[in-house]
Design an enzyme around this catalytic site. Structure first.
Site, PDB file in Angstrom:
ATOM      1  N   GLU A 133     -36.621  44.987  -5.567  1.00 25.42           N
ATOM      2  CA  GLU A 133     -37.870  44.328  -5.222  1.00 25.42           C
ATOM      3  C   GLU A 133     -38.922  44.548  -6.311  1.00 25.42           C
ATOM      4  O   GLU A 133     -38.941  45.587  -6.968  1.00 25.42           O
ATOM      5  CB  GLU A 133     -38.397  44.875  -3.894  1.00 25.42           C
ATOM      6  CG  GLU A 133     -37.489  44.530  -2.729  1.00 25.42           C
ATOM      7  CD  GLU A 133     -38.011  45.035  -1.398  1.00 25.42           C
ATOM      8  OE1 GLU A 133     -37.759  44.360  -0.389  1.00 25.42           O
ATOM      9  OE2 GLU A 133     -38.671  46.090  -1.369  1.00 25.42           O
ATOM     10  N   CYS A 146     -45.765  45.532 -10.187  1.00 27.52           N
ATOM     11  CA  CYS A 146     -45.041  46.777  -9.965  1.00 27.52           C
ATOM     12  C   CYS A 146     -43.552  46.510 -10.145  1.00 27.52           C
ATOM     13  O   CYS A 146     -42.950  45.743  -9.392  1.00 27.52           O
ATOM     14  CB  CYS A 146     -45.333  47.295  -8.559  1.00 27.52           C
ATOM     15  SG  CYS A 146     -44.522  48.854  -8.194  1.00 27.52           S
ATOM     16  N   CYS A 153     -32.423  55.112  -5.577  1.00 26.34           N
ATOM     17  CA  CYS A 153     -33.076  56.252  -6.209  1.00 26.34           C
ATOM     18  C   CYS A 153     -32.322  57.523  -5.848  1.00 26.34           C
ATOM     19  O   CYS A 153     -31.739  57.620  -4.764  1.00 26.34           O
ATOM     20  CB  CYS A 153     -34.528  56.345  -5.736  1.00 26.34           C
ATOM     21  SG  CYS A 153     -35.541  57.506  -6.675  1.00 26.34           S
ATOM     22  N   CYS A 160     -41.051  58.648   0.938  1.00 27.89           N
ATOM     23  CA  CYS A 160     -40.797  57.376   0.249  1.00 27.89           C
ATOM     24  C   CYS A 160     -39.598  56.664   0.856  1.00 27.89           C
ATOM     25  O   CYS A 160     -38.507  57.221   0.946  1.00 27.89           O
ATOM     26  CB  CYS A 160     -40.566  57.641  -1.244  1.00 27.89           C
ATOM     27  SG  CYS A 160     -40.239  56.144  -2.180  1.00 27.89           S
TER      28      CYS A 160
END
Length: 416
Positions: A133, A146, A153, A160
């Protein structure tokens, strides 16, 4: 990784108020998987690619300059548009290479004008196509993009949403740059481009003015591709974004911080979020490898650091966790001597998150402490929450759907 991870969905998230979904005005062609893509190659690599299809050596410098201009100044995604290049060479390039955009799965527009795009890229070793995204945040006088650096990750920061998605693979330099190119396409930010009616964008000048590497992933765990992409983004004969308008955010990969300043030269942001190692070990587990003292030592040594080029310290406000006035005073003490500013970020909830956002009065009291110490600490009003595009909320839609299916199955099993 960092706090600007957002969440794109083909439909509006169940827990969010309805947001407008922009039907794609122009179809976005997917790059053929069997052709090398020229986006993301540096000039030397472009010269090698052109030499490989028979461009004479004496012409290479000129042809590379032409191609660079079309790709990054004009935003061409079709060789046929390159009208100052001979037709036979355009045909050769089209047969051998691709410059098409990646597949855009969806575009969502928040009630505040924030836009979120879901992109799908080829597997490239992942076993199946991957999704990431990208979010565009319009503000007065600026438009910030962004950008993601990884699919998933490894850092598992507990506040998060992206940290709940396992790492699938790194993005290539081409895939990082593609996010910028498509954003500029969609917003009409290339010459002859048309801005969608009613779009929230700066009133004049560029529409994508700033890049923040704060999307999905830890940029410094994909250093080579991020470096290559950002050097192309800041090239004065191409996308020409000032390095002072490019910010890379890291959770604290200490050995790579000096290289970031020396080799990329962009602005630096640190996902700090705690002032004690015991708490940061929990919130940002990479702290167990490189603690706060080591991280701040690396920040003090960041190349080019001065009062005009300050490091931004990101600090998510978690109710009853890290938001006391004692925490604020310790934050001021820790940053003493570092040219810095503090970005206080109200926590943006996501399904299953274990935290709540601090009370607004507490956030303001915290901000007053750091402001009195001379640190600019704007409180970032959450943007794009209604489409899961706010800080800390990013996750690929396929992964989100799998999480929903798992939750539904667990609920059904518990009820039976």
């Amino acid at each position: 990784m960092s706090l600007m991870q957002h969440d794109t969905a083909t439909s509006t998230p169940e827990s969010a108020p309805a947001a407008s979904a922009d039907a794609m005005a122009r179809p976005v062609a997917q790059a053929p998987a069997d052709k090398p893509v020229l986006i993301g190659l540096d000039r030397t690599e472009l010269a090698e690619a052109l030499a490989g299809i028979g461009v004479p050596e004496r012409q290479l410098r000129m042809r590379v300059a032409q191609l660079w201009h079309w790709l990054y100044v004009r935003g061409a995604s079709d060789f046929a548009d390159m009208t100052n290049i001979a037709k036979d060479l355009r045909a050769k390039m089209a047969e051998a290479f691709s410059i098409r955009r990646p597949e855009m799965v969806s575009e969502q527009i928040s009630s505040d004008g924030t836009r979120k795009w879901l992109f799908r890229f080829p597997p490239r070793g992942a076993g199946r196509p991957v999704e990431i995204e990208t979010v565009y945040i319009p503000e007065e006088g600026r438009g910030t993009l962004c950008v993601s650096s990884q699919v998933g990750c490894t850092l598992t920061c507990t506040f998060c949403h992206t940290g709940t998605q396992r790492l699938v693979r790194n993005l290539t330099a081409e895939e990082i740059l593609a996010q910028i190119l498509v954003a500029r396409d969609r917003l009409g930010d290339f010459p002859k481009g048309e801005t969608p009616a009613g779009a929230a964008v700066p009133s004049e000048g560029r529409l994508v003015t700033n890049i923040v590497m704060m999307g999905m992933g830890e940029p410094l765990y994909n250093f080579d591709n991020v470096k290559k992409a950002l050097l192309i983004a800041s090239d004065g004969e191409g996308l020409s974004l000032s390095k002072r308008r490019i910010t890379l955010s890291t959770s604290g990969v200490v050995p790579m911080i000096e290289r970031t300043g020396a080799e990329i030269g962009c602005m630096l942001a640190i996902s700090l979020h705690a002032v004690r190692d015991e708490l940061r070990n929990e919130l940002v587990p990479i702290n167990k490898k490189w603690n706060i003292a080591e991280l701040l030592d690396a920040c003090r040594a960041y190349p080019g650091l001065n009062n005009a080029r300050r490091i931004t310290f990101e600090y998510v406000m978690l109710n009853g966790v890290n938001d006391s006035l004692a925490d604020a005073r310790e934050l001021v003490r820790l940053l003493k001597g570092i040219p810095a500013k503090i970005n206080l970020i109200p926590f943006n909830p996501w399904p299953g998150s274990p935290y709540e956002c601090s009370d607004w009065e507490q956030i303001e009291a915290f901000a007053e402490v750091v402001n009195r110490a001379g640190y600019a600490s704007p409180i970032r009003t959450p943007r794009g929450r209604d489409i899961f595009a706010a800080c800390g909320q990013l996750k690929s839609e396929s992964e989100r759907m799998r999480a929903r299916d798992r939750a539904a199955a667990e609920t059904a099993a518990a009820a039976s």
